[in-house]
Design an enzyme around this catalytic site. Sequence first.
Site, PDB file in Angstrom:
ATOM      1  N   ASP A 166       3.136  38.298  -9.796  1.00  0.00           N
ATOM      2  CA  ASP A 166       4.105  39.393  -9.900  1.00  0.00           C
ATOM      3  C   ASP A 166       4.832  39.471  -8.764  1.00  0.00           C
ATOM      4  O   ASP A 166       4.175  39.824  -7.709  1.00  0.00           O
ATOM      5  CB  ASP A 166       4.085  40.668 -10.597  1.00  0.00           C
ATOM      6  CG  ASP A 166       5.067  41.561 -10.968  1.00  0.00           C
ATOM      7  OD1 ASP A 166       6.228  41.078 -11.530  1.00  0.00           O
ATOM      8  OD2 ASP A 166       4.969  42.864 -10.382  1.00  0.00           O
TER       9      ASP A 166
ATOM     10  N   GLU B 222     -33.705  21.262 -16.344  1.00  0.00           N
ATOM     11  CA  GLU B 222     -34.159  22.685 -16.880  1.00  0.00           C
ATOM     12  C   GLU B 222     -33.619  23.664 -15.680  1.00  0.00           C
ATOM     13  O   GLU B 222     -33.401  24.660 -15.825  1.00  0.00           O
ATOM     14  CB  GLU B 222     -35.428  22.710 -17.175  1.00  0.00           C
ATOM     15  CG  GLU B 222     -36.398  22.567 -15.779  1.00  0.00           C
ATOM     16  CD  GLU B 222     -36.698  21.154 -15.425  1.00  0.00           C
ATOM     17  OE1 GLU B 222     -37.182  20.946 -14.376  1.00  0.00           O
ATOM     18  OE2 GLU B 222     -36.134  20.111 -16.123  1.00  0.00           O
TER      19      GLU B 222
ATOM     20  N   ASP C 248      -0.178  44.045 -11.764  1.00  0.00           N
ATOM     21  CA  ASP C 248      -0.638  45.401 -11.734  1.00  0.00           C
ATOM     22  C   ASP C 248      -0.253  46.684 -12.646  1.00  0.00           C
ATOM     23  O   ASP C 248      -0.486  47.636 -12.435  1.00  0.00           O
ATOM     24  CB  ASP C 248      -0.906  46.075 -10.350  1.00  0.00           C
ATOM     25  CG  ASP C 248       0.426  46.142  -9.689  1.00  0.00           C
ATOM     26  OD1 ASP C 248       1.506  45.893 -10.372  1.00  0.00           O
ATOM     27  OD2 ASP C 248       0.501  46.794  -8.489  1.00  0.00           O
TER      28      ASP C 248
ATOM     29  N   ASN D 298     -41.025  15.390 -10.893  1.00  0.00           N
ATOM     30  CA  ASN D 298     -39.729  16.166 -11.531  1.00  0.00           C
ATOM     31  C   ASN D 298     -39.722  17.534 -11.126  1.00  0.00           C
ATOM     32  O   ASN D 298     -38.953  18.138 -10.720  1.00  0.00           O
ATOM     33  CB  ASN D 298     -39.757  15.971 -13.028  1.00  0.00           C
ATOM     34  CG  ASN D 298     -38.354  16.619 -13.483  1.00  0.00           C
ATOM     35  OD1 ASN D 298     -37.081  16.274 -13.282  1.00  0.00           O
ATOM     36  ND2 ASN D 298     -38.534  17.653 -14.167  1.00  0.00           N
TER      37      ASN D 298
ATOM     38  N   ASP E 216       2.328  43.384 -17.099  1.00  0.00           N
ATOM     39  CA  ASP E 216       1.276  42.339 -16.883  1.00  0.00           C
ATOM     40  C   ASP E 216       0.210  42.220 -17.941  1.00  0.00           C
ATOM     41  O   ASP E 216      -0.459  40.967 -17.914  1.00  0.00           O
ATOM     42  CB  ASP E 216       0.769  42.209 -15.544  1.00  0.00           C
ATOM     43  CG  ASP E 216       1.848  42.537 -14.271  1.00  0.00           C
ATOM     44  OD1 ASP E 216       2.815  41.414 -14.491  1.00  0.00           O
ATOM     45  OD2 ASP E 216       1.975  43.405 -13.684  1.00  0.00           O
TER      46      ASP E 216
END
Length: 887
Positions: free
Chosen positions: A352, A310, A624, A717, A628
Amino acid sequence: MVKAAGKKQSNVDIQRIQQIAHESRSETLARLQASAEGLSTNKAEENRKEYGENRIRTNSNASNWRLLWESIATPFTLALIGLTILTLFTSYILVPQDNSDIDTVIVMIIMLIISVVVNFAQKIRIAKVTEKLMDMVSVTTNIRRDGKNVELPTDEVVVGDVINLSAGDMIPADMKLLTSKDLFCSYSYLDSDSEPVEKMANVTIKPSMQDYLNYPNILYEGTTIVSGSGSGIVFAVGNNTVFGKKVQEISRKKVKTTLFDREMRQLAKILIVTAAILIPLLFIINGLTKGDWGESLIFALAAAAGITPEVLPIIVNSNLTKGALEMSKKGAVVKQMNAIQNLGSIDTFCIDKTGTLTQNKVVLERHYDLEMQETPRILKFSYLNAYYQTGMKDLIDKAIIDAAGDELDVNEIQRDYNKIDEIPFDYTRKRMSVVVVDNDEHHGQHMLVTKGAAEGMLNISNKVEINGKSEELTDDWRKKILKQIDELNDDGLRVLLVGYKLNPAPVGEFSAKDENDLTIVGYLAYLDPPKESTKEALQALRNDNIDVKIFTGDNEAVTRAIALQVGLNVDTVYDGEQIEKASPEELAEIVEKCDIFVHLTPELRTKIIEALKKNGHTVGYMGDGNKDALAMNVANVTVTSENSVDITRESADIIFKQKDLQLLEEMVITGRKVFSNTMKYIKTFLVTNLGSIITMVVASLILPFLPLLPLQLLILNLIYSISCLVIPFDSVSKSYVKKPQKWSIRKWPKFVLAFGPIPAIIDFIAMAMMFYVVCPYLVGSNYHHWVFISLFYSGIFIESLWTREMAIHVLRDERFPFFGQHATPIVFLVTFALAIWGSALPSSSIASSLGMTNLPFSFMLVVLVLEIIYILLNTIVKKIYLKNVTF
């Protein structure tokens, strides 16, 4: 009037768009009760209230109520809710009051509340962090307000606003043009057409023209201005825009599903199926062997709740938030949180070349005629082309303008020549042209001036100019020009050809069709030197096992020269033509063996990335420019800089303050750390759960009583789950972050089966000692007596808790715990503090209500020995396991 946003209607009123397109400028202004001088601030607020905000609302927009629902509606939380309801009926509602057990239900409800509340708080924190980070990089637009032009965030746009437009802008809302000058825009987000389309304000729409997307005087949100300038008045915002409707149908900002997300869903299915099998199995076993079917059912439900992770959504969200904040301190803004997980999986990054490898500071080195002599005439032609074009002036144009300012009388040139028209740049032609009129020596003479890539320029030219005289462009001249360009390229210089055409006769409006029969006059040779940090950054990425691939529109020679300077392998280079002709099978091989791709159009960048993904790579992209944008839509993670054009900032997952490969490498490491800490929880959870399942099933078959009471199992638990909440604050080993981290659920069975039985072995040893040694020694051998049973439960509870806490430290790293590797102080303190607190429960005032009783303190020595055995067994298994696979 434009209809209010709140009314139930079709979001996109096509008839209204058609009316606005066909009506005059004054009629549109009257319709919108606006002025060509823009709105006042007060009127803008009124319009915002009446027509709505410029925000696209989809089901993914997160209100607090939605975030709360998302916190509840996780597979694990829903499973726990179901188990809690079943337990409520079986232990309280459907049983006699004197036998009812509300304590188990209360603990399960506490688990649910902790899970939902903490997860909800994390989601709110993520939303606030994301909003704060987004404010740092919000896309803005130039609006006419209160009689002044001001730059405001796009969500401030309202119906009636007058927007000033220029090259590189992304249209913030649907608008009608009021003015335009050589205005070209790209509609790729609406119709997948990447070719620029000219838009004009003063145009009459024919009644027969019904295709509203192609009206020349209408601009739609999400499209991009390629070149030119203008202004427009907004008539629709937010969900009432054409783009808003498209987003609702297929969200453009759809969160990219990662491998991690898919594996998480698969894990959820497996655990739910496991719980579905475990409940009837434990119920039947304990019902048959103990005879108490009611208690057996409650125990089975509690055991199933114990294998429900959980807190997993909490840990994932905590990791992502921590990672985003860490990135922001280093100069990176995370727009999409799951991009951080993606970064951890990246094994290939496509970048690039310009501005990433290079300094993005272009210097015009030479302006040669065809005899390789520097001459002002070439610079003059180049200046006319660069100065009068209204597209995004790139670094080459700026370098030309700067050089002309130093060497020529640019004021005189501007007096002598006036611009008539332009043909904007696109990535197919790789050139741009302007048409000017000569007001001086050749009064009234029109001239088309073009600059562009060599191959394309030669294909549209038929003459060369030598010493002021024209000659035919022969094959010999063609070969000579290409040879001279190669020589310049070998020096690392990028080269463009410059040409002209006198008195061009336009084919309708000037277009690319008019670029023919040009006369080549000379070369422009410029330099964009590599960054000093590039070589080191690329080496760091290689050390991190990331394959870097260079994308560029430049030619091979220039790219090779730059690549050699930064230490890249230049043995294999492919150009766009080869990529375009390659079959899918050939392309799959090409993208693996080649790291440098030249002469790429935006479409070919996308094609290469898709081929890499099909080959099983997780691909990042850094760019940029407008070129692109398409590639950024298909990459797994996209990065841009703060100074990029609007469309790339909008598309990117992460925005850097500066385009920096060193920062990129740091961000990848952060992504791997986030991934690692999420995996730590999953590892320990799965291993301890398998051990718990083995223990519960086998012990249920052997013991004359339940292995643990349901309430004890749930508290165990709960304490362990709280301990795991500090895992996001743990450190990660340097060796782990040196390789991409991909999660495949197919690999987990081997890991879980190797380490999962070890906790069960420790549990069995503890049970044997408690049943045959400790309990008989302290209270006698009557195992039906409640004191015997409560002592047994106390011992197993303490041992199981310490084993689970120890698993966090043992399984966090392949090295020996506490000596070869250790957790951060906060993880160490919290796990040990909770283990000590849990160990004190059998001695507390609530021990009897928990079904436990006090054990002598000397029992902790037994636990110490058992945990040492646990550590040693794990160490042995690690050595065997690591012979075949990584940890």
